[in-house]
Design a protein around this motif. Sequence first.
Motif, short mmCIF file in Angstrom:
data_model
loop_
_atom_site.label_atom_id
_atom_site.label_comp_id
_atom_site.label_asym_id
_atom_site.label_seq_id
_atom_site.Cartn_x
_atom_site.Cartn_y
_atom_site.Cartn_z
N ALA A 254 0.90 -1.32 -0.01
CA ALA A 254 -0.07 0.01 -0.08
C ALA A 254 0.97 1.18 -0.02
CB ALA A 254 -0.80 0.00 1.29
N VAL A 255 1.87 1.23 0.68
CA VAL A 255 2.92 2.42 0.67
C VAL A 255 3.39 2.63 -0.72
CG1 VAL A 255 4.94 3.04 1.60
CG2 VAL A 255 3.63 2.51 3.03
N HIS A 256 3.93 1.41 -1.36
CA HIS A 256 4.26 1.58 -2.81
C HIS A 256 3.25 2.14 -3.64
CE1 HIS A 256 7.28 -1.86 -1.78
NE2 HIS A 256 7.89 -0.67 -1.39
N ALA A 257 2.09 1.73 -3.42
CA ALA A 257 0.93 2.40 -4.36
C ALA A 257 0.87 4.01 -4.08
CB ALA A 257 -0.37 1.61 -4.13
N ALA A 258 0.92 4.22 -2.90
CA ALA A 258 0.65 5.54 -2.48
C ALA A 258 1.95 6.50 -3.03
CB ALA A 258 0.85 5.80 -0.81
N ARG A 259 3.12 5.93 -2.92
CA ARG A 259 4.15 6.47 -3.58
C ARG A 259 4.17 6.76 -5.04
NH1 ARG A 259 8.14 7.96 -0.37
NH2 ARG A 259 8.48 6.91 1.85
N GLY B 25 2.24 9.62 -5.93
CA GLY B 25 2.59 10.96 -5.72
C GLY B 25 2.42 11.28 -4.22
N VAL B 26 1.99 10.27 -3.47
CA VAL B 26 1.61 10.59 -1.99
C VAL B 26 2.79 9.94 -1.08
CG1 VAL B 26 -0.10 10.44 -0.16
CG2 VAL B 26 -0.66 11.01 -2.58
N ALA B 27 3.24 10.66 -0.06
CA ALA B 27 4.26 10.04 0.85
C ALA B 27 3.52 9.91 2.18
CB ALA B 27 5.19 11.27 1.19
N PRO B 28 3.33 8.66 2.47
CA PRO B 28 2.56 8.30 3.85
C PRO B 28 3.30 8.99 4.81
CG PRO B 28 2.66 6.33 2.22
CD PRO B 28 3.43 7.40 1.79
N SER B 29 2.67 8.86 6.08
CA SER B 29 3.20 9.46 7.38
C SER B 29 4.43 8.55 7.91
CB SER B 29 2.11 9.47 8.44
OG SER B 29 1.96 7.97 8.96
N LEU C 237 10.70 -6.53 -5.85
CA LEU C 237 10.07 -6.39 -7.31
C LEU C 237 9.13 -5.13 -7.04
CD1 LEU C 237 9.54 -9.89 -8.85
CD2 LEU C 237 11.24 -8.01 -9.48
N SER C 238 8.36 -5.07 -6.10
CA SER C 238 7.41 -4.14 -5.94
C SER C 238 8.22 -2.61 -5.72
CB SER C 238 6.50 -4.14 -4.65
OG SER C 238 5.53 -3.09 -4.42
N VAL C 239 9.25 -2.61 -4.86
CA VAL C 239 10.17 -1.43 -4.83
C VAL C 239 10.66 -1.09 -6.07
CG1 VAL C 239 12.30 -0.43 -3.57
CG2 VAL C 239 10.63 -1.96 -2.34
N LEU C 240 11.12 -2.13 -7.01
CA LEU C 240 11.49 -1.89 -8.17
C LEU C 240 10.66 -1.05 -9.11
CD1 LEU C 240 13.84 -4.54 -9.02
CD2 LEU C 240 14.49 -2.38 -8.53
N GLY C 241 9.18 -1.51 -8.92
CA GLY C 241 8.10 -0.90 -9.59
C GLY C 241 7.81 0.57 -9.13
N VAL C 242 8.25 0.99 -7.99
CA VAL C 242 7.97 2.32 -7.86
C VAL C 242 8.96 3.18 -8.06
CG1 VAL C 242 7.96 3.79 -5.47
CG2 VAL C 242 7.13 1.62 -5.39
N ALA C 243 10.46 2.62 -8.21
CA ALA C 243 11.34 3.18 -8.83
C ALA C 243 11.25 3.28 -10.35
CB ALA C 243 12.60 2.42 -8.51
N TRP C 244 10.80 2.53 -10.96
CA TRP C 244 10.58 2.44 -12.43
C TRP C 244 9.51 3.74 -12.68
CZ3 TRP C 244 5.75 1.21 -14.98
CH2 TRP C 244 6.03 1.44 -16.29
N ARG C 245 8.40 3.82 -11.86
CA ARG C 245 7.37 4.64 -12.11
C ARG C 245 7.74 5.94 -11.83
NH1 ARG C 245 1.75 3.79 -12.58
NH2 ARG C 245 1.70 6.11 -12.40
N ALA C 246 8.90 6.49 -10.71
CA ALA C 246 9.41 7.31 -10.56
C ALA C 246 10.65 7.64 -11.48
CB ALA C 246 10.01 7.32 -8.87
#
Length: 513
Positions: A159-164, A167-171, A198-207
């Motif tokens: 869920a944190v990865h989805a938020a990132r 474009g939203v940084a969780p608390s 792999l999920s973290v890499l997905g966040v990095a790829w989107r960013a």
Amino acid sequence: MTQIGENAAARAEAVPAGAGWWAALALVAFAVAQQCVGHQNADNSWLFTVAEKTLDGARPYVDVLETNPPASFILYMPAALIARATGLTTEFVVSAAMFIGAGLCLAVAARTLARAGLLPAGERAILPPAAVFALIVVPGFAFGEREHVALLWVLPMLAVHAARMNGVAPSARSLALAGALAGLAMAIKPFFALAIGLSVLGVAWRARSPRPLFAPENFWAAAVVILYTGAVYAFFPGFFLALPAIVDAYVPVRVHMPELLSEPWFLLNAALFAAALLIGGRECLAPRILPLLAASVGFAGAYFWQGKGWMNHELPAVSLDCLAIALLAAPMLVELARDGASSAWSKARPVLLYAALPAIVCAPVVFGAAFQWSGAEEHAGLMAATRRDAPPHPKIMALSPQLTAGFPLTRRVDGEWVGRAQRLWLTVSARMILDANIGDDAYRARLRGYIARDTGDFLADVRANKPDIILVDTDARITKAIEDIPALAAALEGYEPRETADDLVVWTRASRP
């Protein structure tokens, strides 16, 4: 469909959210009944026993032998303590904890998604029952397994990865909690790092940036893994003494790739994953879908890495596929309920027929729901035979390559397991490798040493603990081992076969003339 995720928040609530919560509660009741009718599987039953023996003062990997790192039984020690304090069974406490834990992890993940604008109000009649189905109904006979626990613990991180990605940084608190839970999941089995990675890499790829790789939640996860590793060195030195035998004899015994690919749980995972990709298209790259599918691939990778082909190893991947399909279907169902137009149905029909329906019908079946509801035994008639041939609270051991020979039988008949190992895994595995003529002379000498030690321990346990019953497998590997290894033949001296249940022969102490 590429705009489904972005437009979902703007849709009006077409179905009352209360209907979804009632459906979710009905599914919770169904899942509770499923676990009440059924029973805990062999893996869990053995690890409960290891946890209890450890609390009684037994030294893990010395007095009680386990093939997995300490987190595998530490996980269940709090439940064992609660059970002793309350008079309940460890099985009951673990099941209750899984239901509570599923609710808490789901609530944390949902809160993170909602704050990131990824959980539209209009979908709250659809997503709660879907999540309950994926997380506590689908697991069936794998309920409470380490993979089931890991599945729940990675949800807040996904869920944190989805938020990132949105474009939203969780608390900071949310990041710490998600990272800590992800670290605990990786402590259970290092293979689970594939799913999170792999999920973290997905966040990095989107960013389009490596910065997400150094996000605070990742450091929290790493800190937990480091602390756990240090604790293992400090408190469980026996693990490192047992590790060479595990690496030499247990890890190399794998099923062949065609078998891994043909197991029904893998085929279901592949089918659901492909359906999500084909039906979702580019929407699968949306923030709330991509982490789920990436983690599903990671858990599937762990299945292949372990190479055992067991049902529970594929559970997290299938459950995440189900969640992804639900999130793909939800906006379409909202549109269908709101408009009722043929165009809305044309969008929803492929998802319902080719993804949601197969998941609803097949997933519980594949993970043993029928086994739970039927109350079936692992070995038909073995419980009755044990009760006929042994005194109350029998002491039990087994000459078998199967964990299911002694578990959950021992716990279900209120017996006591009096062997160090849960089965003759070390001897059987080492002999399989030797028979295949694998390795150099030094490696093969080590394997023969493991066999001598393992069978010697078995004989010593029989003589010291005097089991009421020894369950002897009819597997040809066991029959041949008894013929070839004097210690195993000596262990059966003074015992005689009484009856056969399925593929196990019940041996009891010989009657005096």
